[in-house]
Design a protein around this motif. Structure first.
Motif, PDB file in Angstrom:
ATOM      1  N   ARG A   7     -52.908 -19.799 -54.116  1.00 24.93           N
ATOM      2  CA  ARG A   7     -52.981 -18.339 -54.239  1.00 24.93           C
ATOM      3  C   ARG A   7     -52.879 -17.981 -55.714  1.00 24.93           C
ATOM      4  NH1 ARG A   7     -53.784 -16.785 -48.962  1.00 24.93           N
ATOM      5  NH2 ARG A   7     -52.157 -17.479 -47.546  1.00 24.93           N
ATOM      6  N   THR A  10     -49.724 -13.839 -58.491  1.00 25.74           N
ATOM      7  CA  THR A  10     -49.143 -12.622 -57.940  1.00 25.74           C
ATOM      8  C   THR A  10     -50.217 -11.818 -57.222  1.00 25.74           C
ATOM      9  OG1 THR A  10     -48.008 -10.547 -58.500  1.00 25.74           O
ATOM     10  CG2 THR A  10     -49.493 -11.436 -60.151  1.00 25.74           C
ATOM     11  N   PRO A  11     -49.831 -11.043 -56.210  1.00 22.44           N
ATOM     12  CA  PRO A  11     -50.808 -10.181 -55.547  1.00 22.44           C
ATOM     13  C   PRO A  11     -51.088  -8.882 -56.316  1.00 22.44           C
ATOM     14  CG  PRO A  11     -48.757 -10.238 -54.295  1.00 22.44           C
ATOM     15  CD  PRO A  11     -48.580 -11.148 -55.469  1.00 22.44           C
ATOM     16  N   CYS A  27     -50.726  -3.571 -53.990  1.00 23.50           N
ATOM     17  CA  CYS A  27     -50.546  -4.954 -53.518  1.00 23.50           C
ATOM     18  C   CYS A  27     -49.904  -5.056 -52.144  1.00 23.50           C
ATOM     19  CB  CYS A  27     -49.740  -5.762 -54.529  1.00 23.50           C
ATOM     20  SG  CYS A  27     -48.005  -5.284 -54.657  1.00 23.50           S
ATOM     21  N   ARG A  29     -46.712  -4.991 -51.458  1.00 22.78           N
ATOM     22  CA  ARG A  29     -45.338  -5.512 -51.472  1.00 22.78           C
ATOM     23  C   ARG A  29     -44.341  -4.368 -51.527  1.00 22.78           C
ATOM     24  NH1 ARG A  29     -45.263  -9.237 -56.580  1.00 22.78           N
ATOM     25  NH2 ARG A  29     -46.611  -7.546 -57.303  1.00 22.78           N
ATOM     26  N   TRP A  37     -40.109 -11.052 -57.255  1.00 25.32           N
ATOM     27  CA  TRP A  37     -41.224 -11.993 -57.113  1.00 25.32           C
ATOM     28  C   TRP A  37     -41.041 -13.260 -57.944  1.00 25.32           C
ATOM     29  CZ3 TRP A  37     -44.793 -12.316 -53.512  1.00 25.32           C
ATOM     30  CH2 TRP A  37     -45.880 -13.161 -53.719  1.00 25.32           C
ATOM     31  N   LYS A  45     -42.834 -16.507 -51.112  1.00 25.27           N
ATOM     32  CA  LYS A  45     -44.054 -15.845 -51.583  1.00 25.27           C
ATOM     33  C   LYS A  45     -45.165 -15.966 -50.545  1.00 25.27           C
ATOM     34  CE  LYS A  45     -43.183 -16.379 -56.515  1.00 25.27           C
ATOM     35  NZ  LYS A  45     -43.634 -16.995 -57.762  1.00 25.27           N
ATOM     36  N   GLU A  46     -45.298 -17.132 -49.932  1.00 21.23           N
ATOM     37  CA  GLU A  46     -46.337 -17.332 -48.919  1.00 21.23           C
ATOM     38  C   GLU A  46     -46.115 -16.411 -47.726  1.00 21.23           C
ATOM     39  OE1 GLU A  46     -49.752 -18.673 -47.005  1.00 21.23           O
ATOM     40  OE2 GLU A  46     -49.148 -18.676 -49.108  1.00 21.23           O
ATOM     41  N   TRP A  49     -47.416 -13.148 -48.844  1.00 22.18           N
ATOM     42  CA  TRP A  49     -48.888 -13.210 -48.898  1.00 22.18           C
ATOM     43  C   TRP A  49     -49.499 -13.056 -47.507  1.00 22.18           C
ATOM     44  CZ3 TRP A  49     -52.476 -12.548 -52.368  1.00 22.18           C
ATOM     45  CH2 TRP A  49     -52.236 -12.811 -53.714  1.00 22.18           C
ATOM     46  N   LEU A  53     -51.849  -9.812 -46.651  1.00 16.97           N
ATOM     47  CA  LEU A  53     -53.258 -10.067 -46.345  1.00 16.97           C
ATOM     48  C   LEU A  53     -53.608  -9.564 -44.946  1.00 16.97           C
ATOM     49  CD1 LEU A  53     -53.712 -13.605 -47.931  1.00 16.97           C
ATOM     50  CD2 LEU A  53     -54.730 -11.451 -48.744  1.00 16.97           C
TER      51      LEU A  53
END
Length: 62
Positions: A7, A10-11, A27, A29, A37, A45-46, A49, A53
């Motif tokens: 990934r 960061t998003p 994002c 979050r 983060w 983090k996953e 994500w 998503l």
């Protein structure tokens, strides 16, 4: 242990807005997730994500 997907770091999409709630409109979050983060584990983090998503984030044009 299963390998995590690759990934971006960061998003974040530089469309930062938490004016009306605790979730960034860019994002997806939470304010707490954004703040922590850099200290989160890869697994944490996953988890974020996967959630963002599934909710249609990150959004570049909001």
């Amino acid at each position: 242990m299963e390998k995590l997907p690759e990934r971006p770091d960061t998003p974040c999409v530089a469309v930062c807005s938490t004016t009306f709630d605790e979730i960034c409109r860019g994002c997806g979050r939470s304010v707490v997730e954004v703040a922590h983060w850099v200290s989160m584990t890869a697994e944490q983090k996953e988890t974020v994500w996967v959630r963002i998503l599934s909710q249609g984030y990150p959004r570049r044009n909001t």
